[in-house]
Design a protein around this motif. Sequence first.
Motif, PDB file in Angstrom:
ATOM      1  N   PRO A   8       1.967  -3.067   2.760  1.00 25.96           N
ATOM      2  CA  PRO A   8       2.929  -2.733   3.805  1.00 25.96           C
ATOM      3  C   PRO A   8       3.559  -3.956   4.469  1.00 25.96           C
ATOM      4  CG  PRO A   8       0.721  -1.888   4.341  1.00 25.96           C
ATOM      5  CD  PRO A   8       0.642  -2.556   3.024  1.00 25.96           C
ATOM      6  N   ALA A   9       2.799  -5.023   4.694  1.00 24.29           N
ATOM      7  CA  ALA A   9       3.363  -6.215   5.331  1.00 24.29           C
ATOM      8  C   ALA A   9       4.436  -6.839   4.448  1.00 24.29           C
ATOM      9  CB  ALA A   9       2.268  -7.235   5.634  1.00 24.29           C
ATOM     10  N   ALA A  10       4.189  -6.889   3.155  1.00 25.03           N
ATOM     11  CA  ALA A  10       5.160  -7.455   2.214  1.00 25.03           C
ATOM     12  C   ALA A  10       6.431  -6.614   2.171  1.00 25.03           C
ATOM     13  CB  ALA A  10       4.558  -7.562   0.826  1.00 25.03           C
ATOM     14  N   ARG A  11       6.279  -5.302   2.155  1.00 27.42           N
ATOM     15  CA  ARG A  11       7.455  -4.423   2.117  1.00 27.42           C
ATOM     16  C   ARG A  11       8.280  -4.574   3.391  1.00 27.42           C
ATOM     17  NH1 ARG A  11       3.625  -1.010  -0.189  1.00 27.42           N
ATOM     18  NH2 ARG A  11       3.358   0.168   1.726  1.00 27.42           N
ATOM     19  N   LEU A  12       7.620  -4.680   4.536  1.00 26.66           N
ATOM     20  CA  LEU A  12       8.332  -4.860   5.800  1.00 26.66           C
ATOM     21  C   LEU A  12       9.047  -6.211   5.833  1.00 26.66           C
ATOM     22  CD1 LEU A  12       9.126  -4.000   8.630  1.00 26.66           C
ATOM     23  CD2 LEU A  12       6.941  -4.909   9.429  1.00 26.66           C
ATOM     24  N   ALA A  13       8.362  -7.283   5.458  1.00 27.46           N
ATOM     25  CA  ALA A  13       8.967  -8.617   5.460  1.00 27.46           C
ATOM     26  C   ALA A  13      10.170  -8.668   4.526  1.00 27.46           C
ATOM     27  CB  ALA A  13       7.935  -9.670   5.063  1.00 27.46           C
TER      28      ALA A  13
END
Length: 69
Positions: A29-34
Amino acid sequence: MAEYTITIKDDDDFGIAVNLSGPSGLEGPAARLALGLVTLAPGLIRGTPCDCEKCRAARELSDDKPTIH
């Protein structure tokens, strides 16, 4: 746990530089948001007129909206 950093800076050659740094595997999720935030950046600055020589010349020839490269 993955950590990503988005760096936005003024750049003499490109106008604005947007960089994403962090683990190379863009998973979770952090990668997708970034990645989503970095993808939004160009759309947020399109209406801002660039004051470089190239864009000033283009504006003189056109009555359209402000330019940015």
